[in-house]
Enzyme design. Structure first.
Site, short mmCIF file in Angstrom:
data_model
loop_
_atom_site.label_atom_id
_atom_site.label_comp_id
_atom_site.label_asym_id
_atom_site.label_seq_id
_atom_site.Cartn_x
_atom_site.Cartn_y
_atom_site.Cartn_z
N ASN A 89 0.70 -1.27 -0.07
CA ASN A 89 0.08 -0.05 0.05
C ASN A 89 0.77 1.31 0.02
OD1 ASN A 89 -2.33 -1.54 -0.14
ND2 ASN A 89 -2.77 -0.99 2.36
N ARG A 416 -10.94 -3.98 -14.21
CA ARG A 416 -10.17 -4.98 -13.98
C ARG A 416 -10.65 -6.29 -14.15
NH1 ARG A 416 -6.10 -1.60 -11.56
NH2 ARG A 416 -6.85 0.11 -10.37
N ARG A 446 -5.46 1.92 -13.76
CA ARG A 446 -3.82 1.97 -13.14
C ARG A 446 -3.48 0.70 -12.67
NH1 ARG A 446 -4.30 6.30 -9.69
NH2 ARG A 446 -3.14 7.83 -11.00
N HIS A 476 -15.48 3.81 -15.23
CA HIS A 476 -15.19 3.16 -13.77
C HIS A 476 -16.54 2.23 -13.21
CE1 HIS A 476 -14.54 2.54 -9.38
NE2 HIS A 476 -13.33 2.02 -9.91
N TYR A 509 -12.78 -9.29 -1.95
CA TYR A 509 -13.21 -8.07 -1.54
C TYR A 509 -14.85 -8.05 -1.34
CZ TYR A 509 -9.16 -6.17 -4.02
OH TYR A 509 -7.82 -5.71 -4.61
N ARG A 605 -14.10 2.77 4.68
CA ARG A 605 -13.07 2.14 4.86
C ARG A 605 -11.57 3.07 4.93
NH1 ARG A 605 -11.76 -0.67 -0.04
NH2 ARG A 605 -9.88 0.82 -0.35
N HIS A 633 -15.29 -3.00 0.17
CA HIS A 633 -15.33 -2.42 -1.28
C HIS A 633 -16.78 -1.91 -1.82
CE1 HIS A 633 -14.33 -2.26 -5.60
NE2 HIS A 633 -13.22 -1.45 -5.18
#
Length: 746
Positions: A89, A416, A446, A476, A509, A605, A633
């Protein structure tokens, strides 16, 4: 000048900078002509204590991850995982956020962020100070964990703990197996300072020559050829890190020099690329993106880590070579790359007490597993909750759609994907079966750019129509639309999710996935896809919330509605679950709502730029962060009390990048069963007293006291999924028995 006058002066400078650097600022000021500059300035100063800086808030989140590594109630192997996550992270934080700040710093030293009024330089300085503190804590936690690992029979050793015979073995191993594979460098006139790859490990040596001069020697230690962990054959489960082996035997490599000082070093490079700035419309977009991915590896360094202290002059010299400032140098006691911990975990996992209890995603109780999915969706809405429930019904639905003669098209946005994606398999099969398959593959996701480039080629080769996004916007949203033609009737099956179409992360997630045949939602999803295919965005929607044009404004309107209800003396409520909160317009509207008496519960979160619990301002706002086994998530928006609430699930956090610079979709929940499921989940998370931390008025987070029954919401949801799956299984058995009995009776 007193502190208040200083604050006022700083705000005036910020306002002047904004005026000169932001498009449309003068027009905005004209529209607000009735407010004097002094009134706006005073209001801004009064608000400063209500805000958190985005970057420092993120570091608080990563500290909560570190707390999980520190928590002895967490199984040992899982604590090692949390420690590795903390490091990865932090790597990404430097690559993206610190990299972005460094880019801003080059543009202007006076730029200030719009919440705490900090300059770019002040933010970087505060980040570096806080990271140094977190590193010290991380080093202590690592030492504690490795002590426990040793007690379990696995040891990471050094030369001080080895017998002479073992040291001799390692020397022979080094000369035979390692030296032939090393690329040895000495910096000089004929050999310039080498390019240091980001996140790779190097051995650095300060070398003394016979004439008294000093030189720098550098050896790459990251290699797929030799192992990271070198096993000591004379001791069970005892290992040495390869970089420590190389570092110890540097004199064997640099013969003719005296090794004066040595250290393992690791560089983190900026990875924040402005894709629009480097885009060339005369080149193929996908090929250009592939070039950009390669460019990222060569960007400027933003952090240098050392495993041992070396003299200040040499650090300064290395920084000059690397074109980096000295404050960005960090000394670590723990190894600079903790990925080897996963190998140690694999050794220890034979002991079930050292890992989490095994959990497997369960079948959804809303679906009959022995029947086709599409007819069930046509009958009623379904909500899948990952990782507690399996993603398989969604994958099965795509496979059915690929083979269904009544399906005429499948449209989908992909951000993704898993490495071996079943989603792509279904889409390619559909295209090969003659369906119209339109797929938006976001090449600007990314760190997944290269992966998505390859998937886009696979989809195109199968006959899918692939588009790569919209100018200046990321797509997204998690949106899938299946269109069927049954006779003269058009049917839509729409899926709206909070997370990616990724089978791997669906087990790690927490996400929600709504699948509905509601024609109102299907028709609006079709408009979203039509806009995407034309390279534009929808201007307004009646049911869906769709960024960038009709999500933020509608959220603000729904908050305002609760404000008006509260002012009438009636109960008003807002419940929000998101990953991050940075959108200042929404933050300010939430502050207004709190002042009006609206009760607000938020589960956030990660980044949170709003301070709750401040008397008179945010004392009606309650904020918790849940950090546990699974990455929280899912996004949930609730506006209104139970008797009149509007409930949504969404792909969007309340960040300006999501609300104004991306295509995002939030879907309303109209089915009462689905709605109740989400309400219950949200209420359960608010009662978590194991993995939840509550934000304090000063911006810090504290674990909740164990008042009442112990509740770990993530474990609770899994237990519930197991029970419901068990009930469904027994109901299926009972139905089969009844069917058998009927046949026998006939």
């Amino acid at each position: 000048m007193n502190n208040e006058e200083k604050d006022l002066k700083n705000v005036e400078v910020a306002n002047e900078t904004e005026k000169n650097t932001r498009f449309g600022r003068k027009n905005k000021q004209k529209a607000e002509g009735e407010k004097t500059q002094e009134e706006k300035t005073v209001k801004k100063v009064n608000h400063i204590g209500l805000y958190e800086n985005r970057e420092l808030s993120w570091l608080k989140f990563n500290e909560r991850v570190l707390e999980e590594a520190e928590d002895t109630s967490v199984p040992l192997c899982e604590r090692m995982t949390f420690l590795s996550i903390f490091q990865s992270n932090l790597d990404e934080f430097f690559m993206v956020r610190v990299g972005s700040l460094e880019d801003q710093k080059l543009l202007s030293q006076k730029l200030r962020e719009n919440k705490t009024n900090m300059t770019v330089g002040e933010q970087i300085e505060a980040i570096l100070k806080r990271v140094a503190e977190l590193n010290e804590r991380k080093d202590a936690i690592y030492a504690s964990i490795m002590k426990e690992v040793g007690e379990k029979g696995v040891h990471l050793t050094d030369f001080k703990a080895l017998a002479k015979s073992e040291s001799k073995y390692l020397e022979e191993y080094f000369m035979k197996e390692i030296v032939p594979l090393l690329s040895v460098m000495i910096v000089g006139r004929k050999q310039p300072f080498p390019f240091l790859k980001g996140q790779e490990i190097y051995a650095l040596a300060v070398l003394g020559t016979r004439n008294g001069k000093k030189k720098i020697g550098i050896i790459p230690c990251s290699s797929s050829v030799f192992p990271r962990l070198i096993r000591i054959p004379t001791k069970d489960d005892t290992y040495m890190l390869v970089e420590e082996l190389i570092l110890h035997f540097l004199p064997k490599v640099y013969k003719g020099y005296k090794v004066l000082e040595k250290s393992v070093i690791r560089v983190t490079r900026n990875a924040d690329i402005d894709f629009n700035a480097v885009y060339d419309e005369d080149l193929d977009y996908r090929d250009k993106m592939a070039q950009i991915v390669k460019l990222r590896k060569k960007l400027a360094p933003v952090r240098l880590e050392l495993s041992r202290d070396i003299n200040e002059d040499m650090i300064k010299q290395v920084c000059e070579y690397a074109e980096m400032e000295e404050p960005h140098v960090f000394l670590n006691q723990a190894p600079l790359d903790l990925s080897f911990l996963f190998q140690i975990e694999d050794i220890l996992r034979k002991d079930a007490n050292l890992v989490y209890q095994r959990r497997v995603p369960q079948p959804s109780p809303m679906l009959k597993s022995n029947e086709h999915i599409i007819p069930q969706i046509l009958d009623h809405d379904v909500l899948l909750s990952y990782p507690y429930e399996s993603i398989k019904p969604f994958l099965q639905m795509l496979q059915e759609a690929a083979r269904d003669p009544e399906v005429i098209s499948i449209r989908m946005t992909l951000y993704r994907l898993a490495r071996n994606s079943k989603v792509v398999e279904a889409l390619t099969e559909a295209a090969e079966n003659g369906k119209q398959v339109d797929v938006l593959v976001e090449l600007k996701a990314r760190f997944d750019e290269a992966n998505n480039i390859e998937w886009s080629r696979t989809l195109e080769d199968a006959g899918c129509h692939v588009v790569y996004g919209i100018d200046d916007l990321k797509v997204h949203s998690k949106l899938c639309l299946i269109t069927r033609k049954v006779g003269d009737e058009i049917q839509y099956i729409t899926q709206v999710g909070t997370g990616n179409y990724n089978e791997k992360t669906s087990r790690l997630y927490t996400d929600l996935s709504l699948i509905t045949a509601d024609k109102r939602i299907g028709e609006e999803a079709a408009k979203v896809f039509q806009a995407i295919l034309l390279g534009s965005v929808v201007e307004d929607m009646e049911h869906l919330l769709v960024a960038p044009k009709c999500l933020q404004n509608k959220v603000l309107a729904m908050i305002e509605n609760e404000i008006q209800i509260a002012k009438e003396g009636k109960p008003a409520y807002i419940g929000i679950k998101i990953n991050s909160l940075t959108d200042k317009k929404i933050i300010d509207k939430l502050i207004d709502a709190s002042r009006a008496g609206v009760k607000i519960d938020m589960v956030i979160r990660g980044i949170n730029c709003l301070r709750s619990g401040i008397p008179g301002d945010t004392d009606n706002i309650h904020i918790v962060s849940i950090v546990g086994r699974f990455l929280e998530h899912s996004r949930i928006y609730i506006f209104g009390t139970h008797d009149r609430d509007k409930v949504y699930i969404a792909s969007a956090d309340f960040m300006t990048r999501n609300t104004l610079r991306r295509v995002e979709v939030a879907a309303p929940l109209y089915d009462e069963t689905v709605k109740n499921k989400v309400r219950k989940m949200f209420a359960t998370m608010l009662r978590d007293n194991v993995k939840a931390r509550e934000q304090q008025p000063d911006g810090s987070y504290q674990k909740l006291s164990m008042v009442g029954p112990v509740l770990n919401s993530q474990e609770y949801f899994y237990e519930e999924a197991y029970m419901e799956a068990g009930d469904a299984f027994h109901q299926l058995l009972r139905k089969q028995d009844m069917d058998t009995e009927k046949k026998q009776t006939v």
